[in-house]
Design an enzyme around this catalytic site. Structure first.
Site, PDB file in Angstrom:
ATOM      1  N   SER A 337       0.803  -1.233   0.000  1.00 28.88           N
ATOM      2  CA  SER A 337       0.000   0.000   0.000  1.00 28.88           C
ATOM      3  C   SER A 337       0.828   1.273   0.000  1.00 28.88           C
ATOM      4  O   SER A 337       0.264   2.371  -0.054  1.00 28.88           O
ATOM      5  CB  SER A 337      -0.937   0.003   1.210  1.00 28.88           C
ATOM      6  OG  SER A 337      -1.890  -1.036   1.101  1.00 28.88           O
ATOM      7  N   ASP A 376     -10.242  -6.934   1.217  1.00 25.63           N
ATOM      8  CA  ASP A 376      -9.616  -5.812   1.907  1.00 25.63           C
ATOM      9  C   ASP A 376      -8.865  -6.361   3.110  1.00 25.63           C
ATOM     10  O   ASP A 376      -9.189  -7.434   3.630  1.00 25.63           O
ATOM     11  CB  ASP A 376     -10.698  -4.815   2.362  1.00 25.63           C
ATOM     12  CG  ASP A 376     -10.101  -3.500   2.812  1.00 25.63           C
ATOM     13  OD1 ASP A 376     -10.097  -2.559   1.993  1.00 25.63           O
ATOM     14  OD2 ASP A 376      -9.629  -3.411   3.967  1.00 25.63           O
ATOM     15  N   HIS A 382     -14.533  -0.997   5.524  1.00 23.56           N
ATOM     16  CA  HIS A 382     -14.343   0.345   6.083  1.00 23.56           C
ATOM     17  C   HIS A 382     -15.604   1.192   6.011  1.00 23.56           C
ATOM     18  O   HIS A 382     -15.605   2.328   6.484  1.00 23.56           O
ATOM     19  CB  HIS A 382     -13.229   1.070   5.316  1.00 23.56           C
ATOM     20  CG  HIS A 382     -11.875   0.432   5.453  1.00 23.56           C
ATOM     21  ND1 HIS A 382     -10.984   0.769   6.431  1.00 23.56           N
ATOM     22  CD2 HIS A 382     -11.287  -0.548   4.717  1.00 23.56           C
ATOM     23  CE1 HIS A 382      -9.867   0.046   6.296  1.00 23.56           C
ATOM     24  NE2 HIS A 382     -10.041  -0.764   5.264  1.00 23.56           N
ATOM     25  N   CYS A 395      -7.724   1.798   2.727  1.00 22.89           N
ATOM     26  CA  CYS A 395      -8.816   0.969   2.217  1.00 22.89           C
ATOM     27  C   CYS A 395      -8.445   0.398   0.849  1.00 22.89           C
ATOM     28  O   CYS A 395      -8.291   1.137  -0.125  1.00 22.89           O
ATOM     29  CB  CYS A 395     -10.100   1.795   2.122  1.00 22.89           C
ATOM     30  SG  CYS A 395     -11.470   0.913   1.372  1.00 22.89           S
TER      31      CYS A 395
END
Length: 633
Positions: A337, A376, A382, A395
């Protein structure tokens, strides 16, 4: 018949004539030969006197190389990182050793040499002149010197000799950045100028030592030594050199290098990584100077400089933790990420999303007409999020959705602008390229036509830094530095200045600007950097624990990279997974938010959580670096 009885037995006249003829012939031949000798002597002594006098002088005087002193290496505050220390070597002169096998055996018994070194020593003795010393050990400890001194009378032909040996005071802290010097190999001699390295025994092998070899080595000198007919050096006093004393040209020492590294920052990074496999890179985003570059586990570079046994080297090579591998510049890891801030800017620029678009994250995402679920990291999801929330809380589903509108080729285009997918050009060798995939890349990477097709699902996983995507810790630090400077980029470099060893003049290395990221909308930059700020300081930020209590504003992004794929309905249970199969933990950050001075990337192999494991390490470096004035030189 009576007359034949009184015939003469010898003809004295004939014999006399024959004898005289022989004497004349011998005299003539002797005179001719003597004339030839006299003529040759006249030619040598008079006609060609100067030529042979010069050759004679050349035979009795040998040119011997004098190696230069290697340049020193300092950190940005002038603290020594690499120096030359006087040390005692153990040397053996073969012709003075009555019994080589016995001498080596006794040296091995008193632990001055190792059994495995004996074949190498014998080979050196066999192939070299018997009057030239052979080095048994490059550097002896005080205890070993004392041990030999007590028994020196038992070892004729073996003695201690003072030499300069490369030494790294900080040892493992700087091993992967500074590198090390090692004994010249046949491969080294093929790429180096043999004349320039005459008399030199070591050369830079890795890191700064290797990349800057030309500056550090210096220029070789020479001296004339008097030798006898066998080539052995003799004292000058025994020769008549009234008007022709041996000459000498002093070597020029190598340049001293000042690096941008901060050894205090380096030490903190190394201590934070202690017991872990991983890497830390810190950069000054204003000029590309590398402030810290650490790979863990590390090794002691002094062992290479002083001579390492084959068993010791094999132990390093076979170590499953790979201490010789520079993870900071050569480790290829899925960035996870950590690419989301760069991807967000690309999405805003091309219109794949906007600052008001909202998505509802239920914990998974599926492509239209496909039942496969891309999950996720938060299994329950989320809820409703916009781009700011998606970055702050990391997210995945939000990025799965927008990735279809961005497309893999646009991802490739913008991520490469941040320096991913290509080596940064750092001034050390062996840097890996990483990989940012594209349709064209896949067509060239695979042979089978069916494998060359780019599938939509591959774009989905690429949006969270998985799949084919790879980056090095150095590339991630360089990318977050570009983020902090709103697209302004500089080439990373370790050498900040070099110093002339003779007059002390320093020459600074100017920063090298690179092509800016082609995103000019300042509002986009403000939005993404504020979201990264909230990652550290917001109550819902993924790295809020690492940002708690900071007296300055920082911005960051955590990441987690899978080591292996899970089945569709399989759950990730850290306690049940072998340690080396756990997720990698990543974190990128910079500080302060408005006037960045330091950008950091951290990766912990199999660390599981970037926000909990890697983020505190980045915080420790930023705390230290921003806690005092750090202007260099």
């Amino acid at each position: 018949n009576q007359m034949s009885l009184f015939a003469p037995i010898k003809d004295h006249h004939s014999e006399k004539q024959l004898f005289v003829a022989r004497i004349v012939l011998t005299s003539v031949v002797s005179i001719i030969l003597l004339g030839i000798v006299i003529a040759r002597l006249i030619q040598l002594q008079l006609v060609e006197h100067e030529l042979f006098a010069e050759r004679s002088q050349g035979n009795r005087i040998r040119i011997e190389a004098v190696p230069p002193t290697r340049g020193l290496i300092f950190d940005r505050k002038g603290k020594v990182l690499a120096e030359n220390l006087p040390a005692y070597q153990l040397e053996l002169i073969p012709e003075q050793v009555p019994n080589l096998d016995d001498a080596l055996g006794r040296l091995e018994r008193i632990r001055l040499i190792k059994t495995e070194d004996i074949p190498r020593i014998k080979n050196l003795v066999r192939t070299g002149p018997r009057f030239k010393p052979v080095t048994l050990r490059f550097r002896l400890s005080d205890e070993e010197i004392a041990r030999f001194a007590l028994q020196r009378p038992r070892f004729p032909g073996v003695d201690l000799q003072p030499r300069l040996v490369r030494h790294y005071p900080n040892g493992e802290l700087v091993a992967h950045a500074i590198g090390y010097v090692g004994a010249l190999s046949s491969a080294d001699l093929t790429r180096l100028d043999e004349a320039a390295y005459a008399g030199t025994s070591h050369t830079g092998k890795t890191g700064v030592e290797h990349f800057n070899e030309n500056m550090l080595h210096g220029n070789v000198g020479f001296r004339q030594v008097v030798t006898n007919a066998l080539g052995r050096q003799v004292p000058v006093e025994t020769q008549d050199f009234a008007d022709n004393l041996p000459q000498r040209e002093n070597p020029v020492p190598g340049a001293n290098l000042y690096l941008s590294l901060d050894i205090d920052l380096q030490r903190v990074a190394y201590e934070q990584l202690s017991g872990r496999r991983g890497a830390v890179v810190a950069i000054d985003p204003n000029n590309g100077e590398i402030l810290a570059l650490v790979s863990s586990p590390s090794f002691n570079p002094n062992a290479f400089a002083t001579g390492m046994s084959p068993s010791e080297y094999n132990a390093l090579q076979s170590n499953e933790d790979r201490p010789l591998f520079n993870r900071a510049t050569r480790g290829n890891y899925p960035p996870g990420s950590t690419i989301k801030p760069m991807l967000s800017l690309a999405a805003l620029q091309v219109g794949a999303t906007n600052l008001t678009r909202r998505s509802f994250c239920i914990g998974w995402y599926s492509l239209p007409g496909n039942k496969h679920r891309y999950r996720d990291w938060r299994r329950e999801g989320h809820g409703e999020v916009n781009l700011h929330d998606a970055l702050e809380q990391s997210c995945d589903v939000y990025f799965y959705e927008i990735s279809r509108d961005i497309g893999i080729d646009t991802m490739h285009q913008y991520l490469q602008q941040f320096g991913l997918g290509n080596s940064t050009g750092l001034d050390i060798t062996g840097e890996a390229d990483g990989l940012v995939p594209s349709r064209e890349w896949k067509r060239q990477a695979f042979r089978k036509r069916e494998d060359q097709v780019w599938f939509p699902g591959e774009t989905i996983i690429a949006s969270i830094g998985q799949g084919y995507m790879l980056a090095t810790p150095l590339q991630l630090a360089n990318a977050v530095a570009a983020l902090s400077m709103r697209g302004q980029r500089y080439r990373p470099h370790l050498v900040a200045a070099f110093e002339d060893p003779l007059d002390g003049r320093r020459t600074l290395i100017a920063p090298e600007p690179l092509t800016r990221v082609s995103i000019d909308n300042s509002f986009y930059w403000d939005s993404i950097l504020n979201a990264m700020h909230d990652v550290m300081h917001s109550p819902t930020g993924t790295a809020r624990d690492a940002g708690r209590g900071a007296t300055y504003d920082m911005a960051g992004k955590s990441g987690t990279a899978q080591v292996f794929s899970l089945a569709q309905d399989e759950e990730y249970d850290e306690e049940q997974i072998e340690e080396r199969l756990r997720d990698h933990a990543l974190f990128i950050a910079f500080a302060p938010l408005d006037e960045p001075r330091i950008a950091v990337s951290v990766i912990i192999e199999n660390g599981s959580s970037g926000s909990h494991i890697a983020a505190p390490i980045a915080r420790a470096l930023m705390d230290l670096y921003l806690g005092y004035d750090n202007d260099a030189f």
